[in-house]
Write a protein that holds these residues in place. Structure first.
Motif, PDB file in Angstrom:
ATOM      1  N   TRP A 233       0.644  -1.406   0.343  1.00  0.00           N
ATOM      2  CA  TRP A 233       0.355   0.089   0.147  1.00  0.00           C
ATOM      3  C   TRP A 233       0.858   1.272   0.075  1.00  0.00           C
ATOM      4  O   TRP A 233       2.113   0.744  -0.136  1.00  0.00           O
ATOM      5  CB  TRP A 233      -1.088   0.022   1.296  1.00  0.00           C
ATOM      6  N   GLN A 234       1.022   2.676  -0.420  1.00  0.00           N
ATOM      7  CA  GLN A 234       1.465   3.742   0.148  1.00  0.00           C
ATOM      8  C   GLN A 234       0.895   3.569   0.751  1.00  0.00           C
ATOM      9  O   GLN A 234       2.568   4.147   1.380  1.00  0.00           O
ATOM     10  CB  GLN A 234       0.313   4.497  -0.511  1.00  0.00           C
ATOM     11  N   SER A 235       1.254   3.797   2.114  1.00  0.00           N
ATOM     12  CA  SER A 235       1.468   3.304   3.762  1.00  0.00           C
ATOM     13  C   SER A 235       2.620   2.816   3.829  1.00  0.00           C
ATOM     14  O   SER A 235       3.400   2.778   4.378  1.00  0.00           O
ATOM     15  CB  SER A 235       0.478   3.586   4.299  1.00  0.00           C
ATOM     16  N   ASP A 236       2.747   1.872   3.089  1.00  0.00           N
ATOM     17  CA  ASP A 236       4.529   0.782   3.181  1.00  0.00           C
ATOM     18  C   ASP A 236       5.426   1.805   2.261  1.00  0.00           C
ATOM     19  O   ASP A 236       6.840   0.966   2.242  1.00  0.00           O
ATOM     20  CB  ASP A 236       4.282  -0.150   2.014  1.00  0.00           C
ATOM     21  N   TYR A 237       5.711   2.183   1.826  1.00  0.00           N
ATOM     22  CA  TYR A 237       6.669   3.119   0.574  1.00  0.00           C
ATOM     23  C   TYR A 237       7.818   3.546   1.648  1.00  0.00           C
ATOM     24  O   TYR A 237       8.704   3.546   1.052  1.00  0.00           O
ATOM     25  CB  TYR A 237       5.716   4.543  -0.022  1.00  0.00           C
ATOM     26  N   PHE A 277       4.068  -5.473   9.009  1.00  0.00           N
ATOM     27  CA  PHE A 277       5.628  -5.287   7.798  1.00  0.00           C
ATOM     28  C   PHE A 277       5.864  -3.911   7.801  1.00  0.00           C
ATOM     29  O   PHE A 277       7.229  -4.670   8.107  1.00  0.00           O
ATOM     30  CB  PHE A 277       4.455  -4.602   7.120  1.00  0.00           C
ATOM     31  N   ASN A 278       5.646  -3.005   9.083  1.00  0.00           N
ATOM     32  CA  ASN A 278       6.389  -2.673   9.542  1.00  0.00           C
ATOM     33  C   ASN A 278       7.445  -2.143  10.671  1.00  0.00           C
ATOM     34  O   ASN A 278       8.391  -2.303  10.072  1.00  0.00           O
ATOM     35  CB  ASN A 278       5.629  -0.654   9.959  1.00  0.00           C
ATOM     36  N   LEU A 279       6.893  -3.765  11.598  1.00  0.00           N
ATOM     37  CA  LEU A 279       7.870  -3.849  12.255  1.00  0.00           C
ATOM     38  C   LEU A 279       9.006  -5.505  11.705  1.00  0.00           C
ATOM     39  O   LEU A 279      10.078  -5.027  12.272  1.00  0.00           O
ATOM     40  CB  LEU A 279       7.432  -4.881  13.680  1.00  0.00           C
ATOM     41  N   ALA A 280       8.827  -6.496  10.733  1.00  0.00           N
ATOM     42  CA  ALA A 280       9.612  -6.858  10.425  1.00  0.00           C
ATOM     43  C   ALA A 280      10.254  -6.337   9.706  1.00  0.00           C
ATOM     44  O   ALA A 280      11.354  -6.157   9.385  1.00  0.00           O
ATOM     45  CB  ALA A 280       8.671  -7.784   9.237  1.00  0.00           C
ATOM     46  N   SER A 281       9.698  -4.900   8.797  1.00  0.00           N
ATOM     47  CA  SER A 281      11.354  -4.483   8.186  1.00  0.00           C
ATOM     48  C   SER A 281      12.042  -4.133   8.839  1.00  0.00           C
ATOM     49  O   SER A 281      13.328  -3.902   8.396  1.00  0.00           O
ATOM     50  CB  SER A 281      10.060  -3.283   6.746  1.00  0.00           C
ATOM     51  N   SER A 282      11.575  -3.316   9.334  1.00  0.00           N
ATOM     52  CA  SER A 282      12.935  -2.120  10.919  1.00  0.00           C
ATOM     53  C   SER A 282      13.454  -3.702  10.907  1.00  0.00           C
ATOM     54  O   SER A 282      15.306  -3.506  11.144  1.00  0.00           O
ATOM     55  CB  SER A 282      11.987  -1.793  12.132  1.00  0.00           C
ATOM     56  N   VAL A 283      12.836  -4.918  11.524  1.00  0.00           N
ATOM     57  CA  VAL A 283      14.266  -5.933  12.095  1.00  0.00           C
ATOM     58  C   VAL A 283      15.221  -6.957  10.733  1.00  0.00           C
ATOM     59  O   VAL A 283      16.521  -6.782  11.084  1.00  0.00           O
ATOM     60  CB  VAL A 283      13.622  -6.890  13.157  1.00  0.00           C
TER      61      VAL A 283
END
Length: 335
Positions: A233-237, A277-283
């Motif tokens: 989604w756009q929020s995932d950019y 998705f946010n947390l997984a991307s960060s780690v």
């Protein structure tokens, strides 16, 4: 003091569990998740770091006053960032008050909580030195460049990104042109124009790669996630932008995020699909990144993006509540 944990996902779970163990019934778990992520590179045991975050958050609440901008749950994320940089609540809030006045003298519009976040990045990225009039002038010039290219998109919610760019080398004109080149290059890859893409382009400027290469990397990651069954989604950019800094094969990055997303789904209370998705991307970023001069910048950027996401969610919830109340009042009056 910052360090790279050997096992970022385990470190995150331990920090979050330590913070969540003393969560009050009025607190939301989401803010504590992002606070744990922001503190992931703080040295010390999870219990020790969590305790210091709570103490710092209490100091922020006390120093902010009853109606202060940080007398909300956001203070836990700010506390994590102050702890990471060795700052104190009193010193930071004193600087906020001072720089607020400098912004007004420079003719910069009031930005509310986004202005506070911009001052946070100006302070932390300059080793806690006092913000100078020259830096404020540079901030204003960068903001005007944003308005020049996207006057209909740019607003006070872009203050934190503007602060990040103001701490980078290069003239505001050159920065503005490069960011716009990246923005246009990504749109040619089929991504939607708008504020999320503008934020992603601002982040990707710091990767210091040619615009076409940056756009291909960004698009490749998005395709990799779609092939893995993850809708972007756009929020995932902004997550794609952060992951684009990694010098690893696309499939390696995608596989790690997919793996860690399953770990995040096991957290309680369970995060929504966007948060996993946010947390997984960060780690994933912290596990794969090499220790270099950009690490502090990127981790700060990620924390500020998470703060903005929380602010936007709170604003949306407040608007929805106000609309519901207005509709109920109208229905009652009509009856």
């Amino acid at each position: 003091m910052a360090f790279i944990p050997q096992n970022p996902v385990a470190r995150f779970r331990a920090l979050y569990d330590a913070l969540n163990a003393e969560r009050s019934w009025t607190q939301t778990a989401g803010v504590l998740r992002y606070s744990a992520m922001a503190a992931l590179t703080c040295d010390g045991t999870p219990d020790h770091v969590a305790g210091r975050i709570r103490d710092m958050a209490a100091d922020i609440k006390s120093e902010s006053g009853w109606f202060g901008k940080l007398n909300t749950e956001l203070r836990f994320m700010v506390a994590a960032m102050l702890l990471l940089h060795g700052d104190s609540a009193a010193a930071f809030l004193a600087e906020v008050q001072r720089v607020n006045q400098m912004f007004r003298s420079a003719g910069i519009r009031r930005g509310g909580i986004y202005e506070t976040m911009a001052i946070l990045i100006l302070r932390t990225q300059n080793d806690l030195k006092p913000v100078t009039p020259e830096l404020v002038a540079r901030f204003k010039a960068n903001y005007e460049q944003m308005k020049h290219y996207h006057w209909w998109l740019t607003g006070y919610d872009d203050f934190p990104a503007c602060a990040i760019l103001s701490c980078r080398e290069g003239s505001p004109d050159a920065i503005g042109r490069k960011v716009e080149d990246i923005y246009v290059a990504i749109t040619t890859e089929g991504f939607s124009r708008g504020n999320p893409l503008q934020t992603a382009a601002n982040i990707l400027y710091m990767a210091d790669h040619p615009a076409d290469l940056t756009a291909r990397r960004f698009a490749g990651l998005a395709m990799g996630f779609r092939n893995a069954g993850i809708r972007i989604w756009q929020s995932d950019y902004d997550e794609l932008a952060i992951l684009s800094f990694l010098d690893h094969p696309t499939q390696t990055i995608v596989n790690k995020v997919v793996e860690y997303r399953e770990v995040m789904k096991a957290i309680r209370p369970k995060p929504d699909v966007h948060q996993t998705f946010n947390l997984a991307s960060s780690v994933t970023f912290l596990e794969l990144v090499q220790l270099d001069e950009n690490l502090s910048v990127i981790t700060d950027v990620k924390a500020l993006l998470d703060i903005q996401a929380i602010i936007n969610a709170q604003n949306a919830a407040a608007c929805a509540a106000a609309s519901s109340a207005a509709a109920a009042s109208s229905a009652s009056a009509a009856s």
